[in-house]
Design a protein around this motif. Structure first.
Motif, PDB file in Angstrom:
ATOM      1  N   GLU A  61      39.267  43.528  21.231  1.00 44.36           N
ATOM      2  CA  GLU A  61      38.926  42.275  21.899  1.00 44.36           C
ATOM      3  C   GLU A  61      39.148  41.077  20.967  1.00 44.36           C
ATOM      4  O   GLU A  61      39.083  39.939  21.401  1.00 44.36           O
ATOM      5  CB  GLU A  61      37.470  42.304  22.374  1.00 44.36           C
ATOM      6  N   ASP A  83      34.575  51.937  27.720  1.00 48.10           N
ATOM      7  CA  ASP A  83      33.850  50.953  28.516  1.00 48.10           C
ATOM      8  C   ASP A  83      34.767  50.294  29.549  1.00 48.10           C
ATOM      9  O   ASP A  83      35.787  49.704  29.197  1.00 48.10           O
ATOM     10  CB  ASP A  83      33.268  49.893  27.560  1.00 48.10           C
ATOM     11  N   ASP A  85      34.375  47.628  31.438  1.00 49.73           N
ATOM     12  CA  ASP A  85      34.493  46.169  31.390  1.00 49.73           C
ATOM     13  C   ASP A  85      35.468  45.733  30.295  1.00 49.73           C
ATOM     14  O   ASP A  85      36.285  44.838  30.483  1.00 49.73           O
ATOM     15  CB  ASP A  85      33.116  45.527  31.174  1.00 49.73           C
ATOM     16  N   THR A  86      35.382  46.423  29.143  1.00 53.26           N
ATOM     17  CA  THR A  86      36.330  46.165  28.068  1.00 53.26           C
ATOM     18  C   THR A  86      37.747  46.472  28.552  1.00 53.26           C
ATOM     19  O   THR A  86      38.677  45.691  28.314  1.00 53.26           O
ATOM     20  CB  THR A  86      36.010  47.056  26.845  1.00 53.26           C
ATOM     21  N   VAL A  88      38.989  46.478  31.621  1.00 50.05           N
ATOM     22  CA  VAL A  88      39.470  45.488  32.594  1.00 50.05           C
ATOM     23  C   VAL A  88      39.894  44.210  31.863  1.00 50.05           C
ATOM     24  O   VAL A  88      40.973  43.668  32.100  1.00 50.05           O
ATOM     25  CB  VAL A  88      38.368  45.162  33.645  1.00 50.05           C
ATOM     26  N   PHE A  89      39.038  43.743  30.941  1.00 50.00           N
ATOM     27  CA  PHE A  89      39.355  42.526  30.196  1.00 50.00           C
ATOM     28  C   PHE A  89      40.652  42.687  29.399  1.00 50.00           C
ATOM     29  O   PHE A  89      41.540  41.831  29.439  1.00 50.00           O
ATOM     30  CB  PHE A  89      38.185  42.158  29.277  1.00 50.00           C
ATOM     31  N   CYS A  92      43.824  42.585  31.546  1.00 48.62           N
ATOM     32  CA  CYS A  92      44.184  41.208  31.925  1.00 48.62           C
ATOM     33  C   CYS A  92      44.741  40.451  30.727  1.00 48.62           C
ATOM     34  O   CYS A  92      45.675  39.662  30.851  1.00 48.62           O
ATOM     35  CB  CYS A  92      42.960  40.469  32.475  1.00 48.62           C
ATOM     36  N   LEU A  93      44.147  40.708  29.561  1.00 49.38           N
ATOM     37  CA  LEU A  93      44.571  40.013  28.343  1.00 49.38           C
ATOM     38  C   LEU A  93      46.009  40.391  27.953  1.00 49.38           C
ATOM     39  O   LEU A  93      46.834  39.510  27.701  1.00 49.38           O
ATOM     40  CB  LEU A  93      43.600  40.373  27.214  1.00 49.38           C
ATOM     41  N   ASP A 109      34.733  53.650  36.929  1.00 49.92           N
ATOM     42  CA  ASP A 109      34.368  53.103  38.236  1.00 49.92           C
ATOM     43  C   ASP A 109      35.658  52.651  38.923  1.00 49.92           C
ATOM     44  O   ASP A 109      36.189  51.581  38.625  1.00 49.92           O
ATOM     45  CB  ASP A 109      33.408  51.923  38.016  1.00 49.92           C
ATOM     46  N   ARG A 111      36.307  51.454  41.670  1.00 51.87           N
ATOM     47  CA  ARG A 111      36.290  50.247  42.483  1.00 51.87           C
ATOM     48  C   ARG A 111      36.781  49.032  41.700  1.00 51.87           C
ATOM     49  O   ARG A 111      37.263  48.063  42.272  1.00 51.87           O
ATOM     50  CB  ARG A 111      34.876  49.983  43.017  1.00 51.87           C
ATOM     51  N   LYS A 112      36.633  49.082  40.374  1.00 49.67           N
ATOM     52  CA  LYS A 112      37.080  47.947  39.569  1.00 49.67           C
ATOM     53  C   LYS A 112      38.607  47.813  39.535  1.00 49.67           C
ATOM     54  O   LYS A 112      39.133  46.813  39.055  1.00 49.67           O
ATOM     55  CB  LYS A 112      36.509  48.032  38.160  1.00 49.67           C
ATOM     56  N   LEU A 115      40.148  44.680  40.723  1.00 48.22           N
ATOM     57  CA  LEU A 115      40.260  43.478  39.889  1.00 48.22           C
ATOM     58  C   LEU A 115      41.602  43.411  39.171  1.00 48.22           C
ATOM     59  O   LEU A 115      41.919  42.425  38.521  1.00 48.22           O
ATOM     60  CB  LEU A 115      39.143  43.467  38.832  1.00 48.22           C
TER      61      LEU A 115
END
Lengths: 142, 223
Positions: A61, A83, A85-86, A88-89, A92-93, A109, A111-112, A115
């Protein structure tokens, strides 16, 4: 599945999880320049002894860590930290900022995945894969 | 305005106290049991104890088409995911979040988050702003720093603006030796009026410089 290219293609793997380490080992042994990133250097033990790529210990990150891995030159990036969330971020990054043309992301998950509406990003959902094998095991038994 | 507040402890409490008065409809999502309980005791609003980084939480809280999401989660990537779910899947118009890594301010903006806020980033901007204020004072030292020449640009908020030198009663420790009013250079007399946009030049001893600058600028309370 896409065939790995033998030429000067480079793969960056973020997260030396079971999945990340297996993909990195496979791609390195296929002759692809591979770099693996993880915060915890002890997780590199999961790599196959045939792995001949680079190791980077650091937090993906942080821009600095991704630069060290020459992310902007990567043809492919595999994101498999523990993780969602990490993951997904980072997906995108690397597509949004570093223009990596092909990204595979592991999500728990599924479902994410909604995104990550970018044609460059493919999602591997561990829950969905397990469900599929459950179904096929049950189908065999019946 | 319909507002969704995700995560945070004291920050959530503070924002709630500020927005509650203005007749907004507010929903809170908080993953922490104790915080969720505290907030629902303090305020007469819907508090949902749930993890805001999950899509089902948004369905549970029924926040489709809200105007604003404020995300105060601990980790930057959590805030990123909350804002993305809010904007892309639930059509929430504006997303504000905190970020702890100041470099993420620019990155989040490029990735479509309207207003990422970082304490260190704000601090840096503030310091930059403060140093801009200081730069309107230019100093030149003469005679081995026994005399200083200070140049000050007059702002409209300065108390001396619109007064003559006679009225001004500048401390005797310094003297306005010259006024530059583009394109003119004025050698001031008692009847000369100081105007907004003037650059005045003051000669003094170094030990009186700060006192004179403060006299011209006005103390902060006056400004």
């Amino acid at each position: 599945m896409r065939k790995p290219r033998k030429s000067k293609s480079t793969t960056v793997v973020i997260g030396s999880s079971r999945l990340g380490a297996s993909i990195a080992s496979m791609s390195s042994m296929d002759g692809i320049y591979t770099t693996i990133i993880d915060k915890d250097p002890s997780s590199f033990k999961k790599l196959d002894s045939g792995y001949s790529g680079l190791f980077i210990t650091g937090d993906a990150e942080e821009t600095e860590t991704l630069r060290k891995a020459h992310i902007e030159d990567a043809k492919e990036c595999i994101i498999a930290t523990g993780d969602d969330d990490t993951n997904v971020f980072l997906a995108c990054l690397v597509t949004g900022l570093y223009k990596v043309p092909y990204v595979i992301v592991r999500l728990r998950d599924e479902r994410k995945a909604a995104l990550l509406n970018d044609p460059r990003i493919k999602v591997i959902s561990t829950a969905m894969l397990s469900l599929q094998s459950y179904k096929s095991i049950r189908a065999l038994e019946e | 305005m319909n507002i969704l507040i995700c995560g945070g402890r004291l920050e959530a409490d503070y924002i709630l106290s500020a927005f509650k008065k203005r007749g907004n409809r507010i929903v809170v999502m908080n993953p922490d049991e104790a915080t969720a309980e505290l907030l629902s005791e303090h305020y007469d609003i819907d508090v949902v104890k749930t993890d805001p980084t999950k899509i089902y939480s948004f369905e549970l809280a029924d926040v489709f088409d809200y105007d604003l999401v404020v995300s105060l989660m601990d980790r930057d990537c959590e805030n990123f995911v909350v804002c993305k779910i809010a904007k892309e899947l639930f059509n929430i118009k504006k997303a504000i979040c905190t970020v702890s890594n100041p470099n993420n301010v620019a990155i989040f903006q490029r990735l479509g988050i309207d207003s990422p806020i970082s304490a260190s980033y704000l601090l840096k901007e503030r310091i930059k702003g403060e140093s801009d204020v200081e730069s309107i004072f230019k100093t030149l030292s003469l005679e081995n720093e026994k005399i200083v020449i200070t140049e000050i640009k007059i702002g409209e908020e300065f108390p001396c603006c619109g007064r003559t030198l006679m009225d001004l009663k500048l401390p005797a420790t310094g003297n306005i030796t010259c006024i530059f009013r583009d394109p003119e250079v004025i050698i001031p007399r008692g009847s000369t009026m100081i105007e907004e946009g003037d650059t005045i030049v003051i000669a003094s001893a170094p030990e009186h410089q700060r006192e004179l600058i403060e006299f011209i600028k006005g103390s902060d309370e006056d400004a």
